[in-house]
Design a protein around this motif. Structure first.
Motif, PDB file in Angstrom:
ATOM      1  N   HIS A   1       0.814  -1.217   0.000  1.00 15.89           N
ATOM      2  CA  HIS A   1       0.000   0.000   0.000  1.00 15.89           C
ATOM      3  C   HIS A   1       0.847   1.266   0.000  1.00 15.89           C
ATOM      4  O   HIS A   1       0.338   2.354   0.262  1.00 15.89           O
TER       5      HIS A   1
ATOM      6  N   LEU B   1       2.679   4.171  -1.807  1.00 12.83           N
ATOM      7  CA  LEU B   1       2.770   4.882  -3.074  1.00 12.83           C
ATOM      8  C   LEU B   1       3.359   6.252  -2.791  1.00 12.83           C
ATOM      9  O   LEU B   1       2.853   7.004  -1.961  1.00 12.83           O
ATOM     10  N   SER B   2       4.450   6.550  -3.473  1.00 19.90           N
ATOM     11  CA  SER B   2       5.097   7.844  -3.311  1.00 19.90           C
ATOM     12  C   SER B   2       5.830   8.149  -4.592  1.00 19.90           C
ATOM     13  O   SER B   2       6.083   7.260  -5.393  1.00 19.90           O
TER      14      SER B   2
ATOM     15  N   GLY C   1      -0.254   6.801   7.563  1.00 24.38           N
ATOM     16  CA  GLY C   1      -0.253   7.607   6.351  1.00 24.38           C
ATOM     17  C   GLY C   1      -1.366   8.642   6.416  1.00 24.38           C
ATOM     18  O   GLY C   1      -1.981   8.883   7.456  1.00 24.38           O
TER      19      GLY C   1
ATOM     20  N   GLY D   1      -1.550   3.805  -9.616  1.00 24.55           N
ATOM     21  CA  GLY D   1      -2.053   3.937  -8.254  1.00 24.55           C
ATOM     22  C   GLY D   1      -2.342   5.382  -7.937  1.00 24.55           C
ATOM     23  O   GLY D   1      -2.059   6.291  -8.733  1.00 24.55           O
TER      24      GLY D   1
ATOM     25  N   ARG E   1      -2.948   8.257  -4.350  1.00 29.12           N
ATOM     26  CA  ARG E   1      -2.835   8.466  -2.903  1.00 29.12           C
ATOM     27  C   ARG E   1      -3.012   9.942  -2.574  1.00 29.12           C
ATOM     28  O   ARG E   1      -2.521  10.798  -3.314  1.00 29.12           O
TER      29      ARG E   1
ATOM     30  N   SER F   1      -3.442  -1.556 -10.695  1.00 25.42           N
ATOM     31  CA  SER F   1      -3.083  -1.373  -9.286  1.00 25.42           C
ATOM     32  C   SER F   1      -3.185  -2.698  -8.537  1.00 25.42           C
ATOM     33  O   SER F   1      -2.831  -2.769  -7.361  1.00 25.42           O
TER      34      SER F   1
ATOM     35  N   HIS G   1      -7.533   3.028  -1.748  1.00 27.56           N
ATOM     36  CA  HIS G   1      -7.196   3.535  -0.410  1.00 27.56           C
ATOM     37  C   HIS G   1      -6.502   4.891  -0.457  1.00 27.56           C
ATOM     38  O   HIS G   1      -5.620   5.175   0.352  1.00 27.56           O
ATOM     39  N   CYS G   2      -6.935   5.751  -1.383  1.00 25.47           N
ATOM     40  CA  CYS G   2      -6.295   7.065  -1.474  1.00 25.47           C
ATOM     41  C   CYS G   2      -6.845   8.030  -0.436  1.00 25.47           C
ATOM     42  O   CYS G   2      -6.186   9.001  -0.087  1.00 25.47           O
ATOM     43  N   LYS G   3      -8.076   7.830   0.054  1.00 23.68           N
ATOM     44  CA  LYS G   3      -8.755   8.630   1.083  1.00 23.68           C
ATOM     45  C   LYS G   3      -9.324   9.952   0.551  1.00 23.68           C
ATOM     46  O   LYS G   3      -9.808  10.785   1.332  1.00 23.68           O
ATOM     47  N   THR G   4      -9.289  10.172  -0.765  1.00 19.38           N
ATOM     48  CA  THR G   4      -9.782  11.443  -1.313  1.00 19.38           C
ATOM     49  C   THR G   4     -11.235  11.684  -0.951  1.00 19.38           C
ATOM     50  O   THR G   4     -11.637  12.816  -0.641  1.00 19.38           O
TER      51      THR G   4
ATOM     52  N   TYR H   1       0.572  -2.911  -4.801  1.00 21.23           N
ATOM     53  CA  TYR H   1       1.551  -2.203  -5.616  1.00 21.23           C
ATOM     54  C   TYR H   1       2.872  -2.971  -5.639  1.00 21.23           C
ATOM     55  O   TYR H   1       3.400  -3.337  -4.592  1.00 21.23           O
TER      56      TYR H   1
END
Length: 549
Positions: free
Chosen positions: A50, A52-53, A186, A299, A301, A458, A520-523, A546
């Protein structure tokens, strides 16, 4: 549910999240005391699943934590060799020279990395020291002591029915108790959100601000690949619709990271961040690079962008917030992983000292003091005005004002003091009637792709028989309020196509949540104008997988 009985296990420190902050804390605790009992609980199917950066990594965090990281084989293999910054128009570009930029913007000495792979390597270092790491263990609840302090978490609950009741194969999970609990979930983690609200940790702070970061990995023509090249852009296609920009990083094996960030304080609810990203790839500079290549991963985030003035209080009785649970991204540098590592180290040192002194379940004030007054605070304080100046004055003016402010901050003062952010990102959303819908080109399947096709890259999976982890506080709001007032922006701001308004002839519109698509980006938890969506964890191991994001 209170009536469920669970077994419990006792540790010195319980860490939620195997990202750079959580793993740094675990490693540092074991460095200080080999007998310290430390457990790390990770909701992804494996460490890194999970993560992603971007990422261009400033190694100062690793230098402080594991000085011999090179000898130990850390996957920092591509030093930055070339640093470019462009302002884009629809068909052209203008190179912004490097020399006017403050020294802190220089990427010399940094590395293009997969943070997923860096975290996998860090997990190996932690386990070698005796840290217990359990992937596939989502932490669904906090456990409170009788005095109201945090004493642990519930992890590993499986087998609930879609209505939330225990199913035939229900497993209640376990309670993991610690003298201290570290939340390193995160951005916008569900337990961190609960702690911030319960203990009013944001009182007196500016609202946290966020961006949505979307990223693809491409394999490109070797003739076009320039290992170590870093490119950032601003401007087209966002224009005045939203703040944001792009990154293109050339790593090894003829691969490039292509990413796009949209600041979530945009007003126009018709804006479609994912389609802005897809349109960006048709700019001549980007299209020429990617033509003949293939996209191999995707992906998304959310990114914390509020900076120094938006960091909540980081400690409450028995608990500390680490890394992006606090929000430690240096926005102009587009870097936060180094600060996440330093925060984990600082939290570990504070907890170690407290435990040595016979303390438990109190506030680790020494951790917060170190973050605010040490290297992290110094890093963030210098750039604290860049984001709010951009929001207030737009791109062009903020480039000059923000640059000037960063320069003066390196000398120890600011012309602007500390600029406030104002509204949170949900409140920034305007009514649909005040804005024109935006006509986006249809994806061509070569450079640009529809959301559902990209989500398949993804490698996301959720067990469909579980309750939806995306919860509506009021099921009527999407159709009764968000649709007439805001054209239901969840259809657009979600980068994974989770939310749909389904219209069938002769029937009222329906709001559908395809939680299986969620990356799981939380947007949604951040941007929904009615703040009606609550993001919680699905059962452990579910979500994106990922490979090397």
């Amino acid at each position: 549910m209170a009536e469920i009985e669970r077994e419990s296990m006792e540790y010195d420190v319980v860490i939620v999240g195997a990202g750079p902050a959580g793993l740094s804390a675990a490693i540092r605790l074991k460095q200080l005391d080999a007998d310290c009992q430390v457990v790390v609980l990770e909701k992804g199917s494996e460490v890194g699943a999970h993560i992603l950066s971007g990422a261009v990594l400033d190694p100062c965090g690793l230098d402080a934590l594991i000085p011999d990281w090179k000898e130990k084989g850390a996957p920092l293999n591509v030093p930055v060799r070339e640093d470019n910054f462009y302002m884009l128009g629809e068909a052209g570009k203008l190179r912004i020279p490097n020399f006017p930029m403050p020294p802190l913007m220089n990427n010399h000495g940094n590395y293009i990395v997969s943070m997923g792979n860096v975290c996998r390597w860090m997990a190996e270092q932690a386990e070698a020291l005796g840290v217990e790491i359990f992937p596939g263990m989502a932490c669904s609840e906090l456990v409170y002591a009788d005095d109201g302090s945090i004493k642990g978490v519930v992890a590993g609950e499986f087998g609930r029915n879609p209505d939330g009741t225990p199913g035939d194969g229900y497993e209640p999970g376990m309670e993991l108790h610690g003298k201290y609990v570290f939340l390193s979930e995160g951005v916008r983690g569900s337990l961190s959100k609960e702690v911030i609200e319960k203990f009013d940790l944001s009182d007196g702070k500016e609202p946290q601000k966020f961006g949505l970061g979307m990223k693809e990995i491409w394999e490109i023509d070797p003739a076009k690949h320039k290992e170590g090249r870093v490119t950032h852009t601003m401007g087209w296609p966002l224009g005045s619709n939203a703040g944001g920009g792009s990154f293109i990083y050339h790593l090894e094996n003829n691969q490039v990271y292509v990413g796009f960030v949209v600041h979530l304080n945009y007003e126009n609810p018709h804006l479609f961040p994912y389609m802005e990203f897809q349109r960006f790839k048709h700019h001549p500079m980007v299209a020429e690079l990617l033509e003949g290549g293939k996209r191999v991963a995707y992906g998304a985030r959310a990114i914390s962008e509020g900076g120094y003035q938006s960091m909540p209080k980081m400690v409450a009785p028995g608990v500390a917030l680490l890394g992006c649970s606090v929000g430690m991204v240096n926005v102009p540098r587009i870097k936060g992983n180094h600060n996440a590592m330093l925060s984990g180290k600082a939290a570990a040192e504070a907890a170690y000292k407290a435990i040595q002194d016979g303390r438990a379940s109190d506030e680790l004030t020494a951790y917060e003091d170190e973050v605010r007054n040490g290297a992290i605070g110094s890093d963030l304080k210098k750039v604290r005005n860049v984001k709010p100046l951009w929001s207030k004055y737009g791109l062009t003016a903020s480039l000059m004002l923000g640059g000037m402010d960063m320069w003066t901050n390196t000398l120890g003062f600011s012309l602007f003091g500390t600029v406030k952010h104002g509204k949170n990102d949900a409140d920034a959303t305007g009514k649909a009637a005040k804005f024109q819908p935006i006509d986006y080109p249809k994806p061509d399947g070569k450079l640009s792709f529809d959301r559902l096709t990209n989500v398949s890259f993804s490698f996301t999976n959720h067990e469909e028989s579980q309750p939806a982890h995306l919860q509506l506080k009021d099921a009527d709001v999407p159709i009764a309020t968000n649709l007439p007032d805001y054209a239901e922006p969840a259809q657009r701001y979600c980068p994974a196509g989770v939310y749909e308004v389904v219209r069938e002839e002769g029937k009222a519109p329906r709001f559908v949540i395809n939680f299986q698509n969620c990356v799981h980006c939380k947007t949604c938890d951040i941007k929904d104008p009615s703040q009606n969506i609550n993001w919680t964890v699905p059962q452990g191991g579910d979500g994106p997988n990922y490979p090397n994001m």
